[in-house]
Design an enzyme around this catalytic site. Sequence first.
Site, PDB file in Angstrom:
ATOM      1  N   THR A 145       0.802  -1.219   0.000  1.00 24.03           N
ATOM      2  CA  THR A 145       0.000   0.000   0.000  1.00 24.03           C
ATOM      3  C   THR A 145       0.838   1.273   0.000  1.00 24.03           C
ATOM      4  O   THR A 145       2.039   1.251   0.267  1.00 24.03           O
ATOM      5  CB  THR A 145      -0.906   0.029   1.242  1.00 24.03           C
ATOM      6  OG1 THR A 145      -0.105   0.110   2.419  1.00 24.03           O
ATOM      7  CG2 THR A 145      -1.802  -1.195   1.309  1.00 24.03           C
ATOM      8  N   ASP A 146       0.149   2.364  -0.253  1.00 23.78           N
ATOM      9  CA  ASP A 146       0.755   3.688  -0.118  1.00 23.78           C
ATOM     10  C   ASP A 146       0.528   4.165   1.324  1.00 23.78           C
ATOM     11  O   ASP A 146       0.003   3.422   2.159  1.00 23.78           O
ATOM     12  CB  ASP A 146       0.189   4.661  -1.158  1.00 23.78           C
ATOM     13  CG  ASP A 146      -1.314   4.874  -1.033  1.00 23.78           C
ATOM     14  OD1 ASP A 146      -1.906   4.567   0.036  1.00 23.78           O
ATOM     15  OD2 ASP A 146      -1.919   5.373  -1.995  1.00 23.78           O
ATOM     16  N   ALA A 147       0.875   5.396   1.605  1.00 22.50           N
ATOM     17  CA  ALA A 147       0.764   5.926   2.964  1.00 22.50           C
ATOM     18  C   ALA A 147      -0.682   5.987   3.448  1.00 22.50           C
ATOM     19  O   ALA A 147      -0.933   6.012   4.654  1.00 22.50           O
ATOM     20  CB  ALA A 147       1.399   7.319   3.035  1.00 22.50           C
ATOM     21  N   GLY A 148      -1.638   5.964   2.529  1.00 19.79           N
ATOM     22  CA  GLY A 148      -3.049   6.015   2.911  1.00 19.79           C
ATOM     23  C   GLY A 148      -3.690   4.644   3.047  1.00 19.79           C
ATOM     24  O   GLY A 148      -4.895   4.547   3.254  1.00 19.79           O
TER      25      GLY A 148
ATOM     26  N   VAL B 109      -3.945   2.381   0.675  1.00 19.89           N
ATOM     27  CA  VAL B 109      -4.532   1.953  -0.594  1.00 19.89           C
ATOM     28  C   VAL B 109      -3.470   1.202  -1.393  1.00 19.89           C
ATOM     29  O   VAL B 109      -2.316   1.629  -1.462  1.00 19.89           O
ATOM     30  CB  VAL B 109      -5.048   3.180  -1.394  1.00 19.89           C
ATOM     31  CG1 VAL B 109      -5.513   2.773  -2.787  1.00 19.89           C
ATOM     32  CG2 VAL B 109      -6.164   3.877  -0.633  1.00 19.89           C
TER      33      VAL B 109
END
Length: 160
Positions: A35-38, A40
């Site tokens: 995932t990314d930092a969010g 997602v």
Amino acid sequence: MVKDFAQMTAFPSPPGGVLDGAVHRYALRVYYEDTDAGGVVYHANYLRWFERARSDLLDLLDIDQAQALDAGEGLYTVAEVSLRYLLPARLGDAIHIETRAETVGRASCTLRQSAWRGDTRLTEATVRVGFIGPDGRPRRQPEAWQRAFASFVSSPEGQE
């Protein structure tokens, strides 16, 4: 409860999928690294997941690419891919990848793959894999491989 690994005699098997008629299903979980930092899933990870599912499908169809490569015959490589992102997968999601063969030719196969969270489709792809020799040029895939894929095609019209 913490397990005493020193007393374990067996090692776990790697994840594997199942063949369900003309559909291959492969399960995975979304980890932080996906995932990314969010939270997602990063878009390129769907390609990795689809590749894992295709590799597992080959194993279930008794297609041994490592042996064929060692014997100088060749292997499958992605020739073309088209992805459509519908909804994001998120950290912790249980995902399953479905793979269906659309066409089987002498040197290539076209597969439809999709990533699902439960009954919600997240991403879909059309992938054409071609058989290439050690020199990187297209070549006819082994007859046994062609038959294995042909047995997996959803409809008779899908065979070239």
